[in-house]
Motif scaffolding. Structure first.
Motif, PDB file in Angstrom:
ATOM      1  N   ARG A  42      -3.002   2.660  20.093  1.00 16.75           N
ATOM      2  CA  ARG A  42      -2.446   3.689  19.215  1.00 16.75           C
ATOM      3  C   ARG A  42      -1.923   3.112  17.895  1.00 16.75           C
ATOM      4  N   TYR A  43      -1.697   1.796  17.859  1.00 18.44           N
ATOM      5  CA  TYR A  43      -1.177   1.168  16.645  1.00 18.44           C
ATOM      6  C   TYR A  43      -2.272   0.547  15.786  1.00 18.44           C
ATOM      7  N   LEU A  44      -3.521   0.586  16.262  1.00 11.25           N
ATOM      8  CA  LEU A  44      -4.627  -0.059  15.544  1.00 11.25           C
ATOM      9  C   LEU A  44      -4.797   0.520  14.135  1.00 11.25           C
ATOM     10  N   ALA A  45      -4.756   1.849  14.010  1.00 11.19           N
ATOM     11  CA  ALA A  45      -4.963   2.479  12.705  1.00 11.19           C
ATOM     12  C   ALA A  45      -3.906   2.038  11.706  1.00 11.19           C
ATOM     13  N   PHE A  46      -2.676   1.858  12.166  1.00 14.53           N
ATOM     14  CA  PHE A  46      -1.598   1.421  11.285  1.00 14.53           C
ATOM     15  C   PHE A  46      -1.878   0.020  10.748  1.00 14.53           C
ATOM     16  N   PHE A  47      -2.284  -0.889  11.617  1.00  5.29           N
ATOM     17  CA  PHE A  47      -2.580  -2.260  11.179  1.00  5.29           C
ATOM     18  C   PHE A  47      -3.820  -2.294  10.278  1.00  5.29           C
ATOM     19  N   MET A  48      -4.799  -1.455  10.560  1.00  8.41           N
ATOM     20  CA  MET A  48      -5.990  -1.419   9.714  1.00  8.41           C
ATOM     21  C   MET A  48      -5.654  -0.908   8.313  1.00  8.41           C
ATOM     22  N   GLU A  49      -4.718   0.028   8.238  1.00  9.27           N
ATOM     23  CA  GLU A  49      -4.290   0.520   6.921  1.00  9.27           C
ATOM     24  C   GLU A  49      -3.550  -0.578   6.157  1.00  9.27           C
ATOM     25  N   ILE A  50      -2.778  -1.376   6.864  1.00 10.19           N
ATOM     26  CA  ILE A  50      -2.108  -2.525   6.238  1.00 10.19           C
ATOM     27  C   ILE A  50      -3.152  -3.493   5.681  1.00 10.19           C
ATOM     28  N   GLU A  51      -4.196  -3.736   6.453  1.00 11.57           N
ATOM     29  CA  GLU A  51      -5.247  -4.637   5.983  1.00 11.57           C
ATOM     30  C   GLU A  51      -5.917  -4.081   4.731  1.00 11.57           C
ATOM     31  N   ARG A  52      -6.210  -2.781   4.722  1.00  6.91           N
ATOM     32  CA  ARG A  52      -6.864  -2.180   3.556  1.00  6.91           C
ATOM     33  C   ARG A  52      -5.975  -2.224   2.315  1.00  6.91           C
ATOM     34  N   ALA A  53      -4.678  -2.017   2.523  1.00 11.02           N
ATOM     35  CA  ALA A  53      -3.764  -1.923   1.386  1.00 11.02           C
ATOM     36  C   ALA A  53      -3.327  -3.275   0.856  1.00 11.02           C
ATOM     37  N   TRP A  54      -3.066  -4.233   1.750  1.00 16.03           N
ATOM     38  CA  TRP A  54      -2.482  -5.496   1.297  1.00 16.03           C
ATOM     39  C   TRP A  54      -3.206  -6.744   1.810  1.00 16.03           C
ATOM     40  N   GLY A  55      -3.830  -6.650   2.936  1.00 19.99           N
ATOM     41  CA  GLY A  55      -4.477  -7.820   3.509  1.00 19.99           C
ATOM     42  C   GLY A  55      -3.517  -8.748   4.211  1.00 19.99           C
ATOM     43  N   GLU A  56      -2.244  -8.418   4.192  1.00 19.72           N
ATOM     44  CA  GLU A  56      -1.214  -9.213   4.858  1.00 19.72           C
ATOM     45  C   GLU A  56      -0.015  -8.314   5.114  1.00 19.72           C
ATOM     46  N   LEU A  57       0.983  -8.826   5.837  1.00 14.12           N
ATOM     47  CA  LEU A  57       2.139  -8.004   6.147  1.00 14.12           C
ATOM     48  C   LEU A  57       2.946  -7.736   4.880  1.00 14.12           C
ATOM     49  N   PRO A  58       3.244  -6.458   4.582  1.00 17.11           N
ATOM     50  CA  PRO A  58       3.980  -6.102   3.357  1.00 17.11           C
ATOM     51  C   PRO A  58       5.486  -6.107   3.580  1.00 17.11           C
ATOM     52  N   THR A  59       6.213  -5.817   2.520  1.00 20.14           N
ATOM     53  CA  THR A  59       7.668  -5.671   2.613  1.00 20.14           C
ATOM     54  C   THR A  59       7.993  -4.268   3.131  1.00 20.14           C
ATOM     55  N   TYR A  60       9.247  -4.065   3.487  1.00 24.61           N
ATOM     56  CA  TYR A  60       9.669  -2.745   3.961  1.00 24.61           C
ATOM     57  C   TYR A  60       9.499  -1.705   2.855  1.00 24.61           C
ATOM     58  N   ALA A  61       9.840  -2.077   1.612  1.00 21.24           N
ATOM     59  CA  ALA A  61       9.705  -1.134   0.499  1.00 21.24           C
ATOM     60  C   ALA A  61       8.256  -0.700   0.320  1.00 21.24           C
ATOM     61  N   GLN A  62       7.322  -1.631   0.469  1.00 30.82           N
ATOM     62  CA  GLN A  62       5.903  -1.298   0.342  1.00 30.82           C
ATOM     63  C   GLN A  62       5.447  -0.378   1.473  1.00 30.82           C
ATOM     64  N   LEU A  63       5.895  -0.685   2.684  1.00 29.34           N
ATOM     65  CA  LEU A  63       5.558   0.173   3.823  1.00 29.34           C
ATOM     66  C   LEU A  63       6.104   1.583   3.622  1.00 29.34           C
ATOM     67  N   LEU A  64       7.333   1.662   3.140  1.00 29.40           N
ATOM     68  CA  LEU A  64       7.982   2.955   2.942  1.00 29.40           C
ATOM     69  C   LEU A  64       7.247   3.779   1.897  1.00 29.40           C
ATOM     70  N   GLU A  65       6.846   3.118   0.825  1.00 27.94           N
ATOM     71  CA  GLU A  65       6.151   3.833  -0.246  1.00 27.94           C
ATOM     72  C   GLU A  65       4.818   4.398   0.232  1.00 27.94           C
ATOM     73  N   ARG A  66       4.134   3.671   1.090  1.00 30.42           N
ATOM     74  CA  ARG A  66       2.803   4.097   1.529  1.00 30.42           C
ATOM     75  C   ARG A  66       2.854   5.095   2.688  1.00 30.42           C
ATOM     76  N   PHE A  67       3.724   4.835   3.648  1.00 30.97           N
ATOM     77  CA  PHE A  67       3.731   5.653   4.863  1.00 30.97           C
ATOM     78  C   PHE A  67       4.854   6.684   4.903  1.00 30.97           C
ATOM     79  N   GLY A  68       5.903   6.455   4.126  1.00 28.33           N
ATOM     80  CA  GLY A  68       7.047   7.354   4.163  1.00 28.33           C
ATOM     81  C   GLY A  68       7.925   7.111   5.371  1.00 28.33           C
ATOM     82  N   ALA A  69       9.154   7.623   5.300  1.00 31.50           N
ATOM     83  CA  ALA A  69      10.098   7.424   6.401  1.00 31.50           C
ATOM     84  C   ALA A  69       9.581   8.034   7.695  1.00 31.50           C
ATOM     85  N   GLU A  70       8.969   9.213   7.602  1.00 33.63           N
ATOM     86  CA  GLU A  70       8.457   9.874   8.797  1.00 33.63           C
ATOM     87  C   GLU A  70       7.303   9.088   9.408  1.00 33.63           C
ATOM     88  N   GLY A  71       6.421   8.554   8.566  1.00 34.63           N
ATOM     89  CA  GLY A  71       5.306   7.761   9.058  1.00 34.63           C
ATOM     90  C   GLY A  71       5.772   6.507   9.772  1.00 34.63           C
TER      91      GLY A  71
END
Length: 290
Positions: A42-71
């Protein structure tokens, strides 16, 4: 774990495949191998989106901007892993700012795009400071002011008007008794920027009824309190005169009045040749209720 090996093949980069595998190992240790095998996909899509967006683990601010608090709330387990293993900590203030910004955009989206109403609402939003403010309290104030503005514009649009008219404002205030203060700023904005000439008319009958109800509640509270009449004498007289007689007196006038007892159940207030009767606090509940 076979499930992890299957999901790893979805990544384009060996690095992110390794990151996902690392998360799978952590999940297995924390939730058990069986549960990890059932839930890891169930978490695969989340990690794949991280790969598409950054190619590596992002900061919390970057995650928040892309996925939002609810995401991010939907992937709490991953966020726990990011904090536990990679030191990616949540920022409550950033989270609140993001939530308020998204709520503001949702309100802006209520009005049809490319319409005059949308232009007006966006102009009012900019007038209030816009969605890019960095203080949660300012964003919250903007959101709370925008909602009644959007409702008023939609009400006007339903009647074929690009801008609200007095009839729309009067109707809105009748339907939303508690929004008078919230919509005041928008009315002033419309009058100044679009020459709308609207007035925030007061429905005197409704206002009088609300005031009467408030006075009754205050008198009942005094009657039910443990304090004596002497402790609240001026307040009792001031509220009672307005409730029973429609007379408003200042504290100075009440101090200048002559007071007297009437039998066992009444209080007499004399001022400027006028005499007003009030019930004693002890029997005021039945008097106020009637």
């Amino acid at each position: 774990m076979k499930r992890i090996d299957l999901d790893k093949a979805a990544f384009a980069s060996p690095h992110m495949a390794h990151v996902f595998e690392s998360f799978g190992g952590w999940l297995s240790n924390h939730a058990g191998a069986h549960r990890a095998a059932l839930t890891i996909h169930r978490y695969l899509a989340f990690f794949m989106e991280i790969e598409r967006a950054w190619g590596e683990l992002p900061t919390y601010a970057q995650l928040l901007e892309r996925f939002g608090a609810e995401g991010l709330r939907r992937v709490r387990t991953v966020m726990h892993w990011l904090s536990d293993v990679h030191g990616v900590e949540t920022d409550p203030q950033l989270r609140e700012i993001d939530s308020e910004r998204r709520r503001i955009r949702a309100i802006l989206d209520l009005v049809p795009k490319d319409s005059r109403a949308a232009q007006v609402l966006l102009a009012y939003c900019d007038h209030l400071g816009g969605p890019d403010q960095n203080a949660p309290s300012s964003l919250r104030s903007t959101r709370m002011a925008l909602r009644p503005a959007a409702d008023l514009l939609l009400d006007a649009a339903q009647n074929g008007n690009e801008l609200p008219r007095q009839v729309h404002l009067d109707h809105y205030l009748k339907q939303h008794l508690g929004q008078r203060a919230a919509v005041t700023g928008f009315v002033h904005f419309l009058n100044a920027a679009y020459a709308c000439s609207m007035e925030l008319r007061l429905d005197k009958a409704r206002a009088k009824a609300r005031r009467h109800k408030l006075l009754a509640a205050e008198l009942m509270h005094l009657a039910a309190s443990a304090v004596t009449l002497d402790d609240n004498l001026q307040r009792w007289i001031r509220l009672g005169l307005e409730y029973f007689h429609g007379v408003k007196m200042t504290r100075a006038q009440i101090r200048a009045a002559t007071l007297g007892l009437v039998g066992d159940d009444g209080l007499e207030v004399r001022l400027n040749d006028h005499v007003y009767w009030l019930p004693h606090m002890a029997r005021s509940q039945s008097e106020v209720a009637s």
